[in-house]
Design a protein around this motif. Sequence first.
Motif, mmCIF file in Angstrom:
data_model
loop_
_atom_site.group_PDB
_atom_site.id
_atom_site.type_symbol
_atom_site.label_atom_id
_atom_site.label_comp_id
_atom_site.label_asym_id
_atom_site.label_seq_id
_atom_site.Cartn_x
_atom_site.Cartn_y
_atom_site.Cartn_z
ATOM 1 N N THR A 166 0.830 -1.203 0.000
ATOM 2 C CA THR A 166 0.000 0.000 0.000
ATOM 3 C C THR A 166 0.861 1.249 0.000
ATOM 4 N N GLY A 167 2.172 1.063 0.136
ATOM 5 C CA GLY A 167 3.054 2.223 0.149
ATOM 6 C C GLY A 167 3.321 2.720 1.546
ATOM 7 N N GLU A 168 2.717 2.095 2.519
ATOM 8 C CA GLU A 168 2.962 2.516 3.899
ATOM 9 C C GLU A 168 3.944 1.568 4.538
ATOM 10 N N VAL A 169 4.907 2.153 5.212
ATOM 11 C CA VAL A 169 5.933 1.354 5.851
ATOM 12 C C VAL A 169 5.887 1.679 7.335
ATOM 13 N N LYS A 170 6.079 0.711 8.179
ATOM 14 C CA LYS A 170 6.156 1.038 9.609
ATOM 15 C C LYS A 170 7.461 0.518 10.201
ATOM 16 N N LEU A 171 7.871 1.243 11.235
ATOM 17 C CA LEU A 171 9.116 0.917 11.902
ATOM 18 C C LEU A 171 8.869 -0.195 12.920
ATOM 19 N N THR A 172 9.671 -1.247 12.882
ATOM 20 C CA THR A 172 9.547 -2.302 13.897
ATOM 21 C C THR A 172 10.720 -2.254 14.875
ATOM 22 N N LYS A 173 11.805 -1.582 14.469
ATOM 23 C CA LYS A 173 12.933 -1.371 15.386
ATOM 24 C C LYS A 173 13.625 -0.074 15.000
ATOM 25 N N ASP A 174 13.773 0.810 15.967
ATOM 26 C CA ASP A 174 14.436 2.093 15.700
ATOM 27 C C ASP A 174 15.939 1.955 15.982
ATOM 28 N N VAL A 175 16.704 2.937 15.525
ATOM 29 C CA VAL A 175 18.139 2.924 15.826
ATOM 30 C C VAL A 175 18.357 3.230 17.310
ATOM 31 N N ASP A 176 19.522 2.831 17.818
ATOM 32 C CA ASP A 176 19.834 3.050 19.234
ATOM 33 C C ASP A 176 20.575 4.361 19.476
ATOM 34 N N GLN A 177 21.308 4.833 18.438
ATOM 35 C CA GLN A 177 22.113 6.043 18.617
ATOM 36 C C GLN A 177 21.437 7.239 17.949
ATOM 37 N N SER A 178 21.805 8.423 18.378
ATOM 38 C CA SER A 178 21.296 9.647 17.736
ATOM 39 C C SER A 178 21.958 9.821 16.365
ATOM 40 N N MET A 179 21.181 10.304 15.393
ATOM 41 C CA MET A 179 21.724 10.531 14.053
ATOM 42 C C MET A 179 22.082 11.994 13.815
ATOM 43 N N LYS A 180 21.752 12.847 14.776
ATOM 44 C CA LYS A 180 21.978 14.285 14.596
ATOM 45 C C LYS A 180 23.470 14.586 14.383
ATOM 46 N N ASP A 181 23.745 15.341 13.330
ATOM 47 C CA ASP A 181 25.107 15.766 12.981
ATOM 48 C C ASP A 181 26.074 14.612 12.701
ATOM 49 N N ARG A 182 25.541 13.465 12.370
ATOM 50 C CA ARG A 182 26.409 12.315 12.033
ATOM 51 C C ARG A 182 26.403 12.112 10.513
ATOM 52 N N ASN A 183 27.431 11.445 10.010
ATOM 53 C CA ASN A 183 27.449 11.031 8.600
ATOM 54 C C ASN A 183 26.803 9.655 8.522
ATOM 55 N N ILE A 184 25.577 9.607 7.996
ATOM 56 C CA ILE A 184 24.825 8.362 7.979
ATOM 57 C C ILE A 184 24.974 7.673 6.623
ATOM 58 N N VAL A 185 25.330 6.397 6.644
ATOM 59 C CA VAL A 185 25.255 5.589 5.428
ATOM 60 C C VAL A 185 24.219 4.496 5.693
ATOM 61 N N LEU A 186 23.075 4.645 5.031
ATOM 62 C CA LEU A 186 21.993 3.668 5.174
ATOM 63 C C LEU A 186 22.297 2.487 4.255
ATOM 64 N N VAL A 187 22.341 1.294 4.813
ATOM 65 C CA VAL A 187 22.767 0.121 4.055
ATOM 66 C C VAL A 187 21.586 -0.815 3.825
ATOM 67 N N GLU A 188 21.292 -1.097 2.549
ATOM 68 C CA GLU A 188 20.130 -1.915 2.191
ATOM 69 C C GLU A 188 20.574 -3.045 1.268
ATOM 70 N N ASP A 189 19.838 -4.144 1.293
ATOM 71 C CA ASP A 189 20.189 -5.263 0.414
ATOM 72 C C ASP A 189 19.789 -5.004 -1.030
ATOM 73 N N ILE A 190 18.540 -4.506 -1.213
ATOM 74 C CA ILE A 190 18.058 -4.326 -2.583
ATOM 75 C C ILE A 190 17.077 -3.165 -2.647
ATOM 76 N N LEU A 191 17.217 -2.370 -3.681
ATOM 77 C CA LEU A 191 16.300 -1.258 -3.950
ATOM 78 C C LEU A 191 15.372 -1.736 -5.060
ATOM 79 N N ASP A 192 14.088 -1.873 -4.702
ATOM 80 C CA ASP A 192 13.119 -2.473 -5.626
ATOM 81 C C ASP A 192 12.111 -1.397 -6.045
#
Length: 184
Positions: free
Chosen positions: A84-110
Amino acid sequence: MSELKVLISRKQIADRVIEMGAEISRDFSGQSIMFVGVLKGAAIFLSDLARNVQLDSTFDFIGVSSYGNRPSPDHELNVGWDSTGEVKLTKDVDQSMKDRNIVLVEDILDTGLTLTYLKKLFLSHEPKAFRIATLLDKPSRRKLPIHADYVGFSIPDEFVVGYGLDHAERYRNLPDICVVPREN
Ligand code: IMP
Ligand code: MG
């Protein structure tokens, strides 16, 4: 299940992951990185990629699931999965992302639904930089205009398993990426 055919060998994966690690190391030279993997498919890719980045780094993981009726594994394989295009979070990150260099790592972009949702969520946390690294990309399936900054391999519209990717939770431990043949 009929026979699996190797699409990308463990050697090709290893060589490409070294190149991707070098690219990330260059782009963030002198800085530190927070890798965030999407559970569970990206766990193996993240562990190999992060070991090829020669920078100060931390790991985290996020869990998501799609709303709507998940199709049966056979339907997902043969017809595909139109959520339906809606995604929900089942587990959030543990650390703060503010002012960090984030590299989001995914297996496949579909279709792009998952990463579009995660990109918006992550940007709301005001990181210093935000990049997406995906091992595989199926551009022909895209429904939303999102692209990854680091792409391992662009592949045709086939259902693949191995190196973290599953079919009904199986095959994640295969060292090569294999195509699951469709039944018609
Ligand atoms: P998207 O939201 O449609 O881009 O979906 C991405 C998610 O769909 C991935 O994280 C995978 O879990 C799943 N997926 C898409 N294609 C495949 C495939 O060929 N094999 C296994 N999982 C897949
Ligand atoms: Mg999956």
